[in-house]
Scaffold this motif. Structure first.
Motif, short mmCIF file in Angstrom:
data_model
loop_
_atom_site.label_atom_id
_atom_site.label_comp_id
_atom_site.label_asym_id
_atom_site.label_seq_id
_atom_site.Cartn_x
_atom_site.Cartn_y
_atom_site.Cartn_z
N LEU A 135 35.60 30.75 31.93
CA LEU A 135 36.56 29.65 31.75
C LEU A 135 35.99 28.34 32.26
CD1 LEU A 135 39.79 31.52 32.99
CD2 LEU A 135 38.92 31.32 30.64
N ASP A 136 35.30 28.38 33.42
CA ASP A 136 34.70 27.17 34.00
C ASP A 136 33.42 27.55 34.73
OD1 ASP A 136 36.36 25.00 33.30
OD2 ASP A 136 37.84 25.60 34.80
N GLU A 137 32.46 26.65 34.74
CA GLU A 137 31.25 26.81 35.54
C GLU A 137 31.43 26.00 36.81
OE1 GLU A 137 27.47 24.95 34.31
OE2 GLU A 137 26.62 26.98 34.34
N PRO A 163 43.62 22.02 41.06
CA PRO A 163 44.97 22.61 40.92
C PRO A 163 45.12 23.45 39.65
CG PRO A 163 45.15 20.35 41.69
CD PRO A 163 43.70 20.58 41.37
N ARG A 164 44.49 23.01 38.57
CA ARG A 164 44.58 23.77 37.31
C ARG A 164 43.93 25.14 37.47
NH1 ARG A 164 41.50 25.07 32.99
NH2 ARG A 164 39.68 24.08 33.94
N GLN A 165 42.78 25.19 38.13
CA GLN A 165 42.09 26.46 38.33
C GLN A 165 42.89 27.38 39.24
OE1 GLN A 165 38.46 24.80 39.83
NE2 GLN A 165 37.52 24.60 37.81
N GLY A 259 9.36 37.32 48.53
CA GLY A 259 8.45 36.78 47.54
C GLY A 259 9.09 36.44 46.20
N LYS A 260 10.11 37.18 45.79
CA LYS A 260 10.75 36.90 44.51
C LYS A 260 11.81 35.82 44.67
CE LYS A 260 9.97 41.30 42.15
NZ LYS A 260 10.59 42.44 41.44
N SER A 261 11.95 35.00 43.63
CA SER A 261 12.89 33.88 43.68
C SER A 261 14.17 34.25 42.94
CB SER A 261 12.26 32.64 43.05
OG SER A 261 13.15 31.57 43.08
N TYR A 262 15.32 33.93 43.56
CA TYR A 262 16.62 34.24 42.98
C TYR A 262 17.45 32.97 42.85
CZ TYR A 262 15.51 39.12 44.07
OH TYR A 262 14.91 40.34 44.13
N SER A 263 18.40 32.99 41.89
CA SER A 263 19.33 31.88 41.71
C SER A 263 20.76 32.42 41.71
CB SER A 263 19.06 31.15 40.39
OG SER A 263 17.83 30.46 40.44
N VAL A 264 21.70 31.61 42.22
CA VAL A 264 23.11 32.02 42.25
C VAL A 264 23.94 31.01 41.47
CG1 VAL A 264 22.87 33.15 44.48
CG2 VAL A 264 23.63 30.78 44.40
N GLY A 265 25.01 31.50 40.86
CA GLY A 265 25.95 30.65 40.14
C GLY A 265 27.37 31.09 40.43
N LEU A 266 28.31 30.15 40.35
CA LEU A 266 29.73 30.45 40.57
C LEU A 266 30.50 30.14 39.28
CD1 LEU A 266 30.44 28.97 44.11
CD2 LEU A 266 30.66 31.36 43.45
N TYR A 267 31.38 31.06 38.89
CA TYR A 267 32.10 30.91 37.63
C TYR A 267 33.56 31.30 37.80
CZ TYR A 267 27.30 30.94 35.95
OH TYR A 267 25.97 30.66 35.77
N LEU A 268 34.42 30.60 37.09
CA LEU A 268 35.81 31.02 36.94
C LEU A 268 35.86 31.82 35.64
CD1 LEU A 268 38.70 30.67 38.18
CD2 LEU A 268 39.07 28.94 36.41
N VAL A 269 36.25 33.09 35.73
CA VAL A 269 36.20 33.97 34.57
C VAL A 269 37.53 34.69 34.39
CG1 VAL A 269 33.72 34.38 34.88
CG2 VAL A 269 35.36 35.97 35.90
N ARG A 270 37.72 35.23 33.20
CA ARG A 270 38.82 36.16 32.95
C ARG A 270 38.20 37.52 32.66
NH1 ARG A 270 41.84 33.52 29.81
NH2 ARG A 270 43.70 33.28 31.10
#
Length: 497
Positions: A135-137, A163-165, A259-270
């Protein structure tokens, strides 16, 4: 706190300066600006914020001889600004000519990290998950940057919901007690921009939301010796530990730096259920029977390079997953076979343990490649007394019934002379009597037993005592001598003599 005191026009100028969207209500602009401050520690952005702040209040102080009012107090945001100040001091030592400002957003976690090169790198992308509709990133995939040489690292992140979220989460239905269908999830993957990445946890992962640790999926046990247990890496639901208000939420990811590189993300999902995905597939994924028939004809078309023409292909009406009759015949468009599996069980299986592998050919069968076979669906309603059908070259089909169902009684009476059964000719070595249609006299035959109705031609003739009694009773029903004649057999049954 300077950003918190900005008016809408100031926020729009700041966001426009770095190429971010300037549309939306004030609280949305504030959230966007706070994320910008947190993840972009470049001195140019800091300079722009200071310039907007000084312009606003120097102009106001010249008109009204009183100090500017203090910005509104938000205790939750304090760690964000203190970390920003630390990050700014580090970033100022790096020259920043010709920086692509829109590419800066989302490159830093908690104001720590290196500035990107002159040419912006491609962004990390995560694969789309069928059971999660985005729904949103809330936070673009952001690299976890180690701060020292320690093996165990901590990377904090601060964000606020609009507020919408908040309303979307509160008003969503419950998948189970305490679990809303609309969620804020954390996704982690390798920092690899070559292709969309699947979820992949780093070693020693722990996720803390505000003041509590969040449960992370554990390992599947392995029953095979020498095989390491696998861990199902999937989105981590943070919703139940968050503040569903205007307050900021602090998330801390603990991870092992090996040694390995990681990435994180946050999402509003259904989060979707298997029943919802099935309904969607039934709505948009049915392949018309005529198209399926054309595919059958294409697969059975004579190959010019082949000396033998394919006359037909058999397809089972039993699902290979659960060994039950198909209800919703399904396969992937990418599969080379006509055999189907049941969409209901396939989706339920992947809801519990997502692998998306075809149970027929063991190749990837992702949700967006699934189709419902309209022709086989039609056949299932028309053919209720068979578990297998055969497609013919012209696209037609015929049922294949079990051998016992196909065999039947001989169409001529059993040969009896003077009330005494005539023994059949001696069978050849390794063969049976004529499919058991001519029984020996009582107590005769191999081992004194009558042959079975249908016998494997590679085995010696034998059957149960019950079958012997049935054959003898059938002999007693005959009425007098009959002329000797050949019996007509069901097509497909071959005489052994």
């Amino acid at each position: 706190n300077m950003v918190m005191s900005f008016r809408v026009s100031d926020l729009q100028m700041l966001l426009g300066f770095v190429g971010r969207s300037k549309s939306g209500l004030k609280h949305e602009l504030v959230t966007r600006a706070l994320q910008l401050v947190q993840f972009d520690c470049s001195p140019e952005v800091f300079k722009k914020i200071k310039e907007l702040y000084e312009t606003r209040y120097s102009k106001k102080s010249s008109e009204v001889a009183q100090p500017p009012p203090p910005p509104p107090h938000r205790a939750e945001a304090l760690p964000l600004h203190s970390s920003y100040d630390r990050g700014s001091a580090v970033a100022r030592t790096v020259p920043t000519p010709n920086i692509d400002y829109p590419a800066l957003y989302g490159k830093y976690l908690n104001g720590l990290g290196r500035l990107p090169p002159k040419v912006a790198k491609p962004e990390v992308r995560l694969v789309k998950l069928p059971f999660y509709t985005t729904l949103d990133e809330l936070l673009k995939p952001t690299e976890l940057v180690p701060q020292n040489n320690e093996k165990l690292q901590e990377s904090p992140c601060i964000f606020a919901l609009t507020p919408r979220q908040v309303e979307l989460i509160r008003n969503s239905r419950e998948l189970q007690p305490g679990v809303k269908s609309v969620q804020v999830v954390l996704r982690i993957c390798y920092t690899d921009t070559s292709s969309p990445q699947e979820d992949q946890y780093p070693p020693n992962i722990a996720v803390k939301v505000n003041h509590s640790y969040c449960s992370v999926p554990g390992y599947y046990p392995s029953n095979k010796p020498g095989v390491e247990p696998k861990r199902p890496c999937r989105p981590i639901n943070l919703t139940h530990l968050m503040y569903l208000s205007a307050a900021t939420n602090r998330i801390t990811v603990t991870w092992g730096n090996y040694g390995k590189s990681y990435s994180v993300g946050l999402y509003l999902v259904r989060q979707m259920t298997s029943a919802e995905l099935l309904q969607r597939l039934k709505t948009i994924g049915i392949k018309h029977p005529e198209l399926c028939k054309a595919l059958v004809k294409e697969k059975l078309r004579l190959d010019p390079d082949s000396e033998i023409a394919t006359t037909g292909v058999r397809v089972s009406l039993i699902c290979p997953l659960v060994k039950m009759r198909l209800s919703v015949p399904c396969r992937a468009e990418t599969c080379a076979h006509l055999q189907c599996f049941d969409a209901v069980f396939y989706l339920q299986m992947n809801e519990k343990k997502p692998t998306w592998m075809c149970p027929v050919c063991d190749k990837p069968a992702p949700y967006d490649q699934l189709i419902i076979d309209g022709l086989l669906s039609k056949i299932l309603t028309e053919c209720e007394d068979a578990d297998e059908i055969e497609y013919l070259v012209d696209g037609s089909w015929c049922p294949i019934r079990a051998e016992k169902e196909r065999s039947c009684s001989p169409q001529c009476p059993i040969l009896v002379l003077g009330g005494v059964s005539v023994p059949p000719p001696a069978p050849r070595a390794g063969s049976s009597d004529v499919n058991g249609l001519l029984p020996p006299p009582s107590g005769t035959g191999e081992n004194g037993k009558a042959p079975a109705d249908v016998v494997d031609l590679t085995l010696d003739s034998s059957s149960s005592e019950e079958e012997e009694e049935e054959e003898e009773e059938e002999d007693d029903d005959e009425e007098g001598p009959q002329p000797k004649r050949r019996c007509s057999y069901e097509k497909g049954l071959v005489s052994a003599c």
